[in-house]
Scaffold this active site. Structure first.
Site, PDB file in Angstrom:
ATOM      1  N   SER A 135       0.853  -1.179   0.000  1.00 24.66           N
ATOM      2  CA  SER A 135       0.000   0.000   0.000  1.00 24.66           C
ATOM      3  C   SER A 135       0.897   1.240   0.000  1.00 24.66           C
ATOM      4  CB  SER A 135      -0.926  -0.044   1.220  1.00 24.66           C
ATOM      5  OG  SER A 135      -1.773   1.088   1.256  1.00 24.66           O
ATOM      6  N   TYR A 149      -4.972   8.901  -5.685  1.00 24.76           N
ATOM      7  CA  TYR A 149      -3.979   7.938  -5.206  1.00 24.76           C
ATOM      8  C   TYR A 149      -4.249   7.568  -3.758  1.00 24.76           C
ATOM      9  CZ  TYR A 149       0.657   5.995  -4.149  1.00 24.76           C
ATOM     10  OH  TYR A 149       1.694   5.185  -3.765  1.00 24.76           O
ATOM     11  N   LYS A 153      -4.974   3.769  -2.337  1.00 26.05           N
ATOM     12  CA  LYS A 153      -4.080   3.136  -1.376  1.00 26.05           C
ATOM     13  C   LYS A 153      -4.744   2.935  -0.014  1.00 26.05           C
ATOM     14  CE  LYS A 153      -0.451   2.267  -3.827  1.00 26.05           C
ATOM     15  NZ  LYS A 153      -0.033   0.866  -4.070  1.00 26.05           N
TER      16      LYS A 153
END
Length: 256
Positions: A135, A149, A153
């Site tokens: 991650s 993003y 994640k």
């Protein structure tokens, strides 16, 4: 757990390439998966050992699992699946395009979920195996310019830790890796969007050291790895990161 066959996505550079090198050095057969065949061929020639290459665009979620069967037919069942492939866009939220969002969510979140689902039945039947999800500390940090993003994640990390809780008595191990800044081409591209003063404050790790910690973590059956370690404070106290990130958010997304 005896590790005979490791599959690494995003294997062509950065953390993925370091993971390939680490597990080949440990004697494992390694399946390399990424888009850039040429880069993987260079890596395979450099590290030696037993490797195989699949040039695959994992953002195409309808085809993201096509390599699994041929990989297993050559090197045997996958003992460790490392979901490492990822893409990062650093732009203000209003400038994200639909294509940007789709690419990040598909590659960073949806494909790892599909790959994990595909290998799990066999691992559960054997009562052994491991899933490693790479991650990002961005999952806990409201980093300006990383709206999509961060979403991808955060989903990846949450799903991985959830799966650990579900599977920890089955013999199948799940480990979630949260890299902070690590010196890779992807990271350097991302850092370049921020002011120079913010870049100077970053504590940056080394991809090979992270790969070493991942392999050691599998041997020790660790559930979570944060690297560099000082960034663990962001996981424990995510609100503290705002003290640094709010000034960065008020600066242009470009170097000074």
């Amino acid at each position: 757990m005896q590790i005979k066959h490791v599959a690494v996505t995003g294997a062509s550079s950065g953390i993925g390439a370091a993971l390939v090198e680490e597990f080949v050095a440990a004697g494992a057969a390694v399946t390399m998966v990424a888009r850039r065949r040429g880069e993987m061929e260079k890596l395979a020639a450099r590290v030696g050992g037993r490797t195989q290459i699949f040039a695959v665009d994992l953002s195409d979620v309808s085809r993201c699992c096509d390599w699994l069967a041929p990989a297993a037919s050559h090197f045997g069942p996958i003992d460790v699946l490392i979901n490492n492939a990822g893409v990062q866009r650093v732009v203000p939220a209003a400038e994200h395009t639909d294509d940007d969002l789709d690419a990040m969510l598909n590659l960073n979140l949806v494909s790892p979920l599909r790959l994990t689902r595909a290998v799990l039945p066999d691992m559960l039947a054997r009562g052994s195996g491991a899933i490693v999800d790479v991650s990002s500390m961005a999952a806990f940090s409201p980093v300006p310019g990383m709206w999509g993003y961060v979403a991808s994640k955060a989903g990846s990390g949450a799903a991985s830790e959830c799966l650990y809780n579900e599977l920890h008595r089955t013999g199948v191990h799940v480990m979630t890796v949260y890299p902070g800044p690590v010196d890779t081409p992807l990271a350097r591209t991302g850092y370049s969007a921020y002011p120079a003063w913010a870049q100077r404050l970053l504590l940056t790790g080394d991809a090979r050291e992270l790969a070493r910690r991942v392999r050691a973590g599998l041997e020790l059956r660790q559930s979570v790895i944060v690297y560099p370690l000082p960034y663990a404070v962001s996981r424990i106290f995510p609100g503290l990161t705002r003290l640094f990130l709010i000034p960065a958010a008020q600066s242009p997304f470009k170097p000074e």
